[in-house]
Design an enzyme around this catalytic site. Structure first.
Site, PDB file in Angstrom:
ATOM      1  N   LYS A 263      85.949  69.411  15.964  1.00 41.61           N
ATOM      2  CA  LYS A 263      85.610  69.362  17.962  1.00 41.61           C
ATOM      3  C   LYS A 263      85.172  68.192  18.440  1.00 41.61           C
ATOM      4  CE  LYS A 263      83.713  70.556  21.362  1.00 41.61           C
ATOM      5  NZ  LYS A 263      83.524  71.458  22.417  1.00 41.61           N
ATOM      6  N   ASN A 264      84.332  67.215  18.332  1.00 43.17           N
ATOM      7  CA  ASN A 264      82.890  66.735  18.809  1.00 43.17           C
ATOM      8  C   ASN A 264      83.550  65.705  18.795  1.00 43.17           C
ATOM      9  OD1 ASN A 264      82.360  69.114  20.895  1.00 43.17           O
ATOM     10  ND2 ASN A 264      80.015  68.676  19.433  1.00 43.17           N
TER      11      ASN A 264
ATOM     12  N   ARG B 289      84.809  68.877  30.008  1.00 44.69           N
ATOM     13  CA  ARG B 289      84.017  67.532  30.517  1.00 44.69           C
ATOM     14  C   ARG B 289      84.526  67.053  30.132  1.00 44.69           C
ATOM     15  NH1 ARG B 289      80.596  68.071  34.067  1.00 44.69           N
ATOM     16  NH2 ARG B 289      79.885  65.486  33.443  1.00 44.69           N
TER      17      ARG B 289
ATOM     18  N   CYS C 188      81.970  73.512  30.285  1.00 44.26           N
ATOM     19  CA  CYS C 188      80.285  74.838  29.566  1.00 44.26           C
ATOM     20  C   CYS C 188      79.373  74.482  31.644  1.00 44.26           C
ATOM     21  CB  CYS C 188      79.900  74.537  28.978  1.00 44.26           C
ATOM     22  SG  CYS C 188      80.798  74.884  27.905  1.00 44.26           S
TER      23      CYS C 188
ATOM     24  N   ARG D 283      75.307  67.516  33.623  1.00 43.28           N
ATOM     25  CA  ARG D 283      75.940  66.592  33.435  1.00 43.28           C
ATOM     26  C   ARG D 283      76.451  65.637  33.926  1.00 43.28           C
ATOM     27  NH1 ARG D 283      77.913  68.991  27.394  1.00 43.28           N
ATOM     28  NH2 ARG D 283      79.540  70.740  29.136  1.00 43.28           N
ATOM     29  N   PRO D 284      75.985  64.547  34.486  1.00 42.57           N
ATOM     30  CA  PRO D 284      76.547  63.754  35.368  1.00 42.57           C
ATOM     31  C   PRO D 284      77.579  62.601  34.656  1.00 42.57           C
ATOM     32  CG  PRO D 284      74.237  62.911  36.126  1.00 42.57           C
ATOM     33  CD  PRO D 284      74.051  64.728  34.430  1.00 42.57           C
ATOM     34  N   VAL D 285      78.214  62.175  34.936  1.00 37.59           N
ATOM     35  CA  VAL D 285      79.016  61.091  34.990  1.00 37.59           C
ATOM     36  C   VAL D 285      78.764  59.914  35.248  1.00 37.59           C
ATOM     37  CG1 VAL D 285      81.191  62.377  34.547  1.00 37.59           C
ATOM     38  CG2 VAL D 285      81.037  61.180  36.707  1.00 37.59           C
ATOM     39  N   ASP D 286      77.714  59.298  36.087  1.00 34.75           N
ATOM     40  CA  ASP D 286      77.076  58.690  37.182  1.00 34.75           C
ATOM     41  C   ASP D 286      76.698  57.166  35.276  1.00 34.75           C
ATOM     42  OD1 ASP D 286      76.367  60.572  38.257  1.00 34.75           O
ATOM     43  OD2 ASP D 286      74.380  59.289  38.979  1.00 34.75           O
ATOM     44  N   LEU D 287      76.674  57.034  34.697  1.00 34.69           N
ATOM     45  CA  LEU D 287      76.377  56.102  33.405  1.00 34.69           C
ATOM     46  C   LEU D 287      77.786  55.453  32.418  1.00 34.69           C
ATOM     47  CD1 LEU D 287      73.642  57.434  30.775  1.00 34.69           C
ATOM     48  CD2 LEU D 287      73.167  55.713  33.234  1.00 34.69           C
TER      49      LEU D 287
ATOM     50  N   ASP E 288      73.727  71.297  20.236  1.00 30.71           N
ATOM     51  CA  ASP E 288      74.852  72.052  19.927  1.00 30.71           C
ATOM     52  C   ASP E 288      73.901  73.503  18.963  1.00 30.71           C
ATOM     53  OD1 ASP E 288      76.151  71.331  22.161  1.00 30.71           O
ATOM     54  OD2 ASP E 288      77.654  69.756  20.530  1.00 30.71           O
TER      55      ASP E 288
ATOM     56  N   ILE F 258      67.478  68.622  26.018  1.00 33.73           N
ATOM     57  CA  ILE F 258      68.607  67.874  26.594  1.00 33.73           C
ATOM     58  C   ILE F 258      69.737  68.355  27.790  1.00 33.73           C
ATOM     59  CG2 ILE F 258      70.802  67.214  25.716  1.00 33.73           C
ATOM     60  CD1 ILE F 258      68.193  66.299  23.680  1.00 33.73           C
TER      61      ILE F 258
ATOM     62  N   ARG G 194      87.057  77.253  22.193  1.00 33.56           N
ATOM     63  CA  ARG G 194      86.830  76.304  22.835  1.00 33.56           C
ATOM     64  C   ARG G 194      86.501  76.114  21.672  1.00 33.56           C
ATOM     65  NH1 ARG G 194      83.679  75.268  26.693  1.00 33.56           N
ATOM     66  NH2 ARG G 194      84.361  72.528  25.983  1.00 33.56           N
TER      67      ARG G 194
END
Length: 431
Positions: free
Chosen positions: A22-23, A101, A125, A130-134, A318, A340, A410
């Site tokens: 999936k990933n 996400r 989840c 888990r910010p999207v800043d990067l 995971d 993590i 999922r």
């Protein structure tokens, strides 16, 4: 709402076919936005997250054709053709993105190809921020103008993106993938330093290469991309799901059975295999080059084993919940350190309801093995937490009833069918 009922105590024996990852699949699907030609993906798992991303890509104007199953055996994987001949919309709406996400990964391809994108801030989840800043800082380094308004990311690069050197302050799989895709259409050279090395990142890079991208350093923490004016279509096979492999290996271990995991490869599982072998499991490569397989068994007791999650090639976050379920019935104590994601111990109270002896202090969990778990009604809180409850239920005395199993759907393809075929007393109760 569906629930899963398990009556534990049966050692699992038999074969389980491993699905596509999936990933990896989600990122490969997003890559279809980079070309007006057809990208055909095989070995695609049938999962809720895959369906969600299909809906999002269709929102952007991607024509999606499901070509049926690959091969002639059950659960072998679907074949999906995606063609983004024309981008009908560059907006990724909240009502779709909130479900997952990974939807943020359409941002880089859209702004690279169209010069503009409007993407809702993502959901998914609840395992900590888990910010999207990067992602955003990287796109700004490539020349995009970024604004945040009303819960949306607005990115604009009307004259296209321009290559640059981007050094991530910490390893981020999603940011690496988003910038990697965007850089394939940027002018000049892009260098991504301290890039994520996860196998799924390499799988994406190999797919982009098949589409005509020029990428160096695949599998290392320094990716060098020479931008191209356009990419073309390709046929590509999704890699096997290493987290599913690890999960079913844990199922063999926790029940004391023997499972052959068809399609499983040891190549990307070094840290997981090392931990499981220290815990008393035996893992052997039993397939061929054409048809790889791993056979997993546990001839003796589960042995308490310490684990620290780390970016690849370390032990994957995971797999943390699954290894905790295994350690809950181990001989001795184990220390698990989660480095993590914060708040990724939400499965602990549910395991304790089943009789596990677990104490959490900050990012560290101490698990003292107990002789037996007891079945109980429990509730899934996220994808990997939900499967840890399935593992616990497989070995627990009596009945375990797991609610909110939409989390499970999922990321695990027909898990109850795969386990039942190996002797598990498990069934889905339709809600």
């Amino acid at each position: 709402m569906d629930r899963i009922r398990i009556v534990g105590g049966v050692p699992l024996n038999g074969s389980i076919r491993i699905s596509g990852a999936k990933n990896a699949a989600l990122k490969l699907m997003a890559a279809s936005l980079l070309t007006d030609q057809t990208l055909t993906l095989s070995n695609l798992p049938h999962l809720a997250d895959i369906t969600t991303l299909i809906h999002l890509l269709q929102e952007h104007g991607v024509a999606v054709v499901m070509n049926g199953a690959e091969g002639d055996e059950g659960h072998v994987g679907r074949v999906l053709s995606l063609k983004a001949a024309d981008i009908a919309s560059t907006t990724a709406p909240y009502d779709i993105v909130r479900k997952m996400r990974a939807s943020i990964l359409v941002l880089g391809p859209l702004v690279a190809r169209c010069g503009t994108a409007r993407v809702s801030l993502p959901g998914g989840c609840a395992i900590g921020p888990r910010p999207v800043d990067l992602h955003l800082q990287g796109l700004e380094a490539l020349g995009a103008e970024i604004t945040l308004a009303d819960g949306y990311v607005d990115a604009s690069a009307p004259r296209g993106l321009t290559g640059a050197t981007v050094r991530f302050p910490f390893v981020s799989v999603g940011a690496t993938e988003n910038l990697l895709m965007a850089a394939t259409l940027a002018k000049g050279e892009t260098v991504l330093e301290n890039a994520a090395r996860e196998p799924e990142v390499a799988d994406l890079a190999h797919c982009l290469q098949a589409m005509g991208a020029d990428i160096g350093g695949i599998g290392t923490d320094r990716l060098v991309i020479q931008g191209k004016p356009a990419l073309h279509g390709a046929d590509y096979r999704v890699m096997p799901d290493r987290i599913e492999i690890g999960t079913y290996a844990a199922a063999a271990g926790i029940t004391g059975g023997t499972l052959e995991l068809q399609g499983a490869e040891a190549e990307h599982l070094g840290a997981v295999i090392e931990v499981m072998e220290r815990a008393g499991l035996e893992i052997a490569e039993t397939g061929t080059a054409a048809k790889p397989a791993l056979t997993v068994s546990r001839p003796g007791k589960v042995i308490g084993t310490d684990v620290t999650t780390q970016p690849y090639p370390g032990f994957p976050t995971d797999m943390q919940a699954q290894i905790m379920a295994l350690m809950s019935v181990a001989d001795g104590a184990s220390t698990i350190v989660e480095t993590i994601f914060e708040n990724r111990y939400m499965h602990v109270p549910e395991l304790i309801r089943m009789g596990a002896d677990i104490t959490v202090s900050g990012s560290t969990a101490v698990v003292r093995g107990v002789p037996a778990l007891k079945g109980a009604p429990v509730m899934a809180t996220d994808l990997r937490a939900s499967v840890s409850l399935v593992l616990a239920g497989l070995v627990a005395e009596g009945e375990t009833l797991i609610s909110r199993v939409y989390h499970l759907d999922r990321g695990y393809e027909r898990i109850e069918d795969k386990l039942a075929a190996c002797g598990a007393r498990i069934e889905r109760l339709k809600g």
